[in-house]
Write a protein that holds these residues in place. Structure first.
Motif, PDB file in Angstrom:
ATOM      1  N   VAL A  13       0.730  -1.134   0.160  1.00  0.00           N
ATOM      2  CA  VAL A  13      -0.215   0.206  -0.113  1.00  0.00           C
ATOM      3  C   VAL A  13       0.911   1.199   0.027  1.00  0.00           C
ATOM      4  O   VAL A  13       0.483   2.255  -0.582  1.00  0.00           O
ATOM      5  CB  VAL A  13      -1.038   0.051   1.399  1.00  0.00           C
ATOM      6  CG1 VAL A  13      -1.762   1.301   1.252  1.00  0.00           C
ATOM      7  CG2 VAL A  13      -2.040  -1.251   0.937  1.00  0.00           C
ATOM      8  N   ILE A  14       1.870   1.318   0.748  1.00  0.00           N
ATOM      9  CA  ILE A  14       2.986   2.297   0.810  1.00  0.00           C
ATOM     10  C   ILE A  14       3.611   2.644  -0.514  1.00  0.00           C
ATOM     11  O   ILE A  14       3.326   3.803  -1.057  1.00  0.00           O
ATOM     12  CB  ILE A  14       3.965   2.180   1.787  1.00  0.00           C
ATOM     13  CG1 ILE A  14       3.348   1.801   3.173  1.00  0.00           C
ATOM     14  CG2 ILE A  14       5.155   3.379   1.912  1.00  0.00           C
ATOM     15  CD1 ILE A  14       2.568   3.076   3.582  1.00  0.00           C
ATOM     16  N   ALA A  15       3.785   1.611  -1.203  1.00  0.00           N
ATOM     17  CA  ALA A  15       4.284   1.949  -2.716  1.00  0.00           C
ATOM     18  C   ALA A  15       3.317   2.303  -3.657  1.00  0.00           C
ATOM     19  O   ALA A  15       3.503   3.239  -4.528  1.00  0.00           O
ATOM     20  CB  ALA A  15       4.968   0.638  -3.357  1.00  0.00           C
ATOM     21  N   LEU A  16       2.064   2.064  -3.263  1.00  0.00           N
ATOM     22  CA  LEU A  16       0.785   2.382  -4.233  1.00  0.00           C
ATOM     23  C   LEU A  16       0.377   3.840  -3.979  1.00  0.00           C
ATOM     24  O   LEU A  16       0.145   4.550  -5.053  1.00  0.00           O
ATOM     25  CB  LEU A  16      -0.382   1.508  -3.830  1.00  0.00           C
ATOM     26  CG  LEU A  16      -1.619   1.611  -4.695  1.00  0.00           C
ATOM     27  CD1 LEU A  16      -1.489   1.496  -6.142  1.00  0.00           C
ATOM     28  CD2 LEU A  16      -2.741   0.835  -4.143  1.00  0.00           C
ATOM     29  N   PRO A  63       0.679   6.026  -7.516  1.00  0.00           N
ATOM     30  CA  PRO A  63      -0.743   5.390  -7.887  1.00  0.00           C
ATOM     31  C   PRO A  63      -0.826   4.801  -9.272  1.00  0.00           C
ATOM     32  O   PRO A  63      -1.763   4.244  -9.604  1.00  0.00           O
ATOM     33  CB  PRO A  63      -1.479   6.916  -7.758  1.00  0.00           C
ATOM     34  CG  PRO A  63      -0.855   7.789  -7.045  1.00  0.00           C
ATOM     35  CD  PRO A  63       0.767   7.394  -7.345  1.00  0.00           C
ATOM     36  N   SER A  64       0.096   4.979 -10.125  1.00  0.00           N
ATOM     37  CA  SER A  64       0.006   4.540 -11.649  1.00  0.00           C
ATOM     38  C   SER A  64       0.094   2.928 -11.336  1.00  0.00           C
ATOM     39  O   SER A  64      -0.349   2.265 -12.270  1.00  0.00           O
ATOM     40  CB  SER A  64       1.193   4.893 -12.383  1.00  0.00           C
ATOM     41  OG  SER A  64       2.493   4.439 -11.998  1.00  0.00           O
ATOM     42  N   TRP A 119      -1.813   1.213  -9.845  1.00  0.00           N
ATOM     43  CA  TRP A 119      -3.200   0.770  -9.744  1.00  0.00           C
ATOM     44  C   TRP A 119      -3.594  -0.004 -10.871  1.00  0.00           C
ATOM     45  O   TRP A 119      -4.271  -0.988 -10.837  1.00  0.00           O
ATOM     46  CB  TRP A 119      -4.047   2.012  -9.341  1.00  0.00           C
ATOM     47  CG  TRP A 119      -5.300   1.571  -9.266  1.00  0.00           C
ATOM     48  CD1 TRP A 119      -6.622   1.647 -10.349  1.00  0.00           C
ATOM     49  CD2 TRP A 119      -6.304   0.962  -8.152  1.00  0.00           C
ATOM     50  NE1 TRP A 119      -7.550   1.232 -10.078  1.00  0.00           N
ATOM     51  CE2 TRP A 119      -7.552   0.928  -8.516  1.00  0.00           C
ATOM     52  CE3 TRP A 119      -5.827   0.591  -6.835  1.00  0.00           C
ATOM     53  CZ2 TRP A 119      -8.487   0.337  -7.787  1.00  0.00           C
ATOM     54  CZ3 TRP A 119      -6.961   0.040  -5.841  1.00  0.00           C
ATOM     55  CH2 TRP A 119      -8.101   0.239  -6.511  1.00  0.00           C
ATOM     56  N   ARG A 120      -3.093   0.429 -11.884  1.00  0.00           N
ATOM     57  CA  ARG A 120      -3.499  -0.166 -13.303  1.00  0.00           C
ATOM     58  C   ARG A 120      -2.982  -1.662 -13.436  1.00  0.00           C
ATOM     59  O   ARG A 120      -3.685  -2.366 -14.206  1.00  0.00           O
ATOM     60  CB  ARG A 120      -2.882   0.666 -14.769  1.00  0.00           C
ATOM     61  CG  ARG A 120      -3.844   2.019 -14.633  1.00  0.00           C
ATOM     62  CD  ARG A 120      -3.326   2.660 -16.016  1.00  0.00           C
ATOM     63  NE  ARG A 120      -1.846   3.148 -16.194  1.00  0.00           N
ATOM     64  CZ  ARG A 120      -1.373   4.268 -15.582  1.00  0.00           C
ATOM     65  NH1 ARG A 120      -2.251   5.191 -15.064  1.00  0.00           N
ATOM     66  NH2 ARG A 120      -0.134   4.715 -15.763  1.00  0.00           N
ATOM     67  N   GLY A 121      -1.870  -1.914 -12.666  1.00  0.00           N
ATOM     68  CA  GLY A 121      -1.540  -3.253 -12.758  1.00  0.00           C
ATOM     69  C   GLY A 121      -1.938  -4.166 -11.818  1.00  0.00           C
ATOM     70  O   GLY A 121      -1.485  -5.366 -11.739  1.00  0.00           O
ATOM     71  N   LEU A 122      -2.705  -3.812 -10.851  1.00  0.00           N
ATOM     72  CA  LEU A 122      -3.308  -4.738  -9.989  1.00  0.00           C
ATOM     73  C   LEU A 122      -4.781  -5.663 -10.564  1.00  0.00           C
ATOM     74  O   LEU A 122      -5.448  -4.864 -11.354  1.00  0.00           O
ATOM     75  CB  LEU A 122      -3.901  -3.911  -8.742  1.00  0.00           C
ATOM     76  CG  LEU A 122      -2.558  -3.183  -7.843  1.00  0.00           C
ATOM     77  CD1 LEU A 122      -3.210  -2.295  -6.907  1.00  0.00           C
ATOM     78  CD2 LEU A 122      -1.760  -3.842  -7.617  1.00  0.00           C
ATOM     79  N   GLY A 123      -4.752  -6.688 -10.020  1.00  0.00           N
ATOM     80  CA  GLY A 123      -6.069  -7.167 -10.182  1.00  0.00           C
ATOM     81  C   GLY A 123      -7.067  -6.938  -9.354  1.00  0.00           C
ATOM     82  O   GLY A 123      -7.119  -6.040  -8.577  1.00  0.00           O
ATOM     83  N   LEU A 124      -8.457  -7.733  -9.617  1.00  0.00           N
ATOM     84  CA  LEU A 124      -9.471  -7.212  -8.844  1.00  0.00           C
ATOM     85  C   LEU A 124      -9.203  -7.569  -7.304  1.00  0.00           C
ATOM     86  O   LEU A 124      -9.769  -6.323  -6.726  1.00  0.00           O
ATOM     87  CB  LEU A 124     -10.698  -8.003  -9.581  1.00  0.00           C
ATOM     88  CG  LEU A 124     -12.196  -7.700  -8.809  1.00  0.00           C
ATOM     89  CD1 LEU A 124     -12.523  -6.246  -9.073  1.00  0.00           C
ATOM     90  CD2 LEU A 124     -13.255  -8.554  -9.518  1.00  0.00           C
TER      91      LEU A 124
END
Length: 314
Positions: free
Chosen positions: A284-287, A291-292, A294-299
């Motif tokens: 979460v800290i890295a996210l 914030p970019s 976010w696009r690489g995360l699954g549901l």
């Protein structure tokens, strides 16, 4: 349009505490024999026992009495101003535990109750009769009304400021539930208790475990609310099933507990699903820093990230 009457739901678990407190205060104001004992009916594991004890503690606090749980035993000397609480699991008792044992005294036979029950002739308090509808022995069911309805055991009567509360399960909750005799039912105030919501369960967890609990369990339950409570498929079996009680135990497991620990508490289907959900890891800290990502995360990763961010804000 159907002519059938709409279902009227009883209070949820968090509301039952207030009901018990209200009934106890009414018992103090009025003739105690004019107030029928409460019988709480509801699914197993939803918190009936917990809420009765919590209500007893609150009654003691309001009146400035010292709350004493004597379920596991009582000291030989009870201080003045004590408010007693006794949790009796009826399925573990013999009839003589409630009727008292016959003893000769001064040429007469008296029925002497066990010490913990005798104390309610000397002090105010709450007696909780749990698993009432699980009692299969006819001789036990024959003696329960004396305590539940007559407010006495053996030759000893309770004080007027002693309240008796019973709890059990309905036939739709478990095939092991036994119907009660009609004369007994007619002398009880029967309250059909509804389970807590996930949010109410979380509020209870915060209050009961101030040192923390695994809030990823809450994230799972919000994602899959239908897994919060499952009824057992039969009266007997070999597998656990999810209830608010078993979710509490699961939330107190250490982070990274093996899958079998979750299966042991909530059953194979939900336990496997939960374990996979908890295995999702998001930095979460890295996210937050980038914030970019976010696009690489699954549901599931997105859901877990949002849950963790919400907890950090909380």
């Amino acid at each position: 349009m159907s002519d059938s009457a709409p279902a009227i739901l009883g209070p949820r678990i968090p509301e039952v505490s207030g009901l018990i407190i209200e009934e106890y205060e009414a018992l103090l104001r009025e003739n105690p024999h004019a107030r029928p004992p409460l019988l709480l009916l509801g699914p197993p594991g939803v918190g009936k026992s917990t809420v009765v004890r919590a209500a007893a503690e609150e009654v003691a606090r309001r009146h400035g009495w010292k709350f004493m749980d004597i379920t596991s035993g009582a000291p030989s000397e009870i201080p003045d101003g004590a408010f007693l609480f006794l949790d009796l699991r009826l399925t573990n008792l013999e009839p003589s535990d409630l009727t008292g044992l016959p003893r000769e005294r001064d040429g007469y036979v008296r029925f002497i109750p066990v010490y913990q029950l005798y104390l309610f002739s000397q002090h105010p308090g709450v007696i909780f009769l749990d698993e009432l509808t699980w009692v299969q022995r006819d001789d036990m069911m024959a003696v329960v009304p004396q305590l539940l309805l007559d407010h006495r055991v053996g030759s000893v009567a309770f004080r007027d400021d002693v309240m008796v509360v019973a709890a059990g399960n309905r036939a739709e909750d478990t095939p092991l539930a036994r119907a009660l005799p009609a004369p007994t039912l007619n002398r009880l105030a029967i309250v059909e208790v509804q389970p807590p919501t996930v949010e109410e369960w979380a509020a209870y967890m915060d209050a009961a475990h101030p040192n923390g609990w695994n809030r990823k369990i809450l994230a799972y339950l919000k994602a899959f609310p239908s897994d919060f409570i499952h009824s057992p498929p039969a009266g007997e079996g070999f597998e656990g099933y999810p209830t608010p009680r078993s979710w509490e135990w699961a939330a107190l497991l250490p982070e990274g507990a093996p899958t079998w620990r979750y299966i042991a508490l909530v059953g194979r289907e939900v336990g496997l699903k939960l374990s996979k959900f908890l295995a999702v890891r998001v930095d979460v800290i890295a996210l937050l820093r980038d914030p970019s990502r976010w696009r690489g995360l699954g549901l599931e990763e997105r859901y877990m990230a949002l849950s963790e961010i919400a907890e950090r804000l909380r």
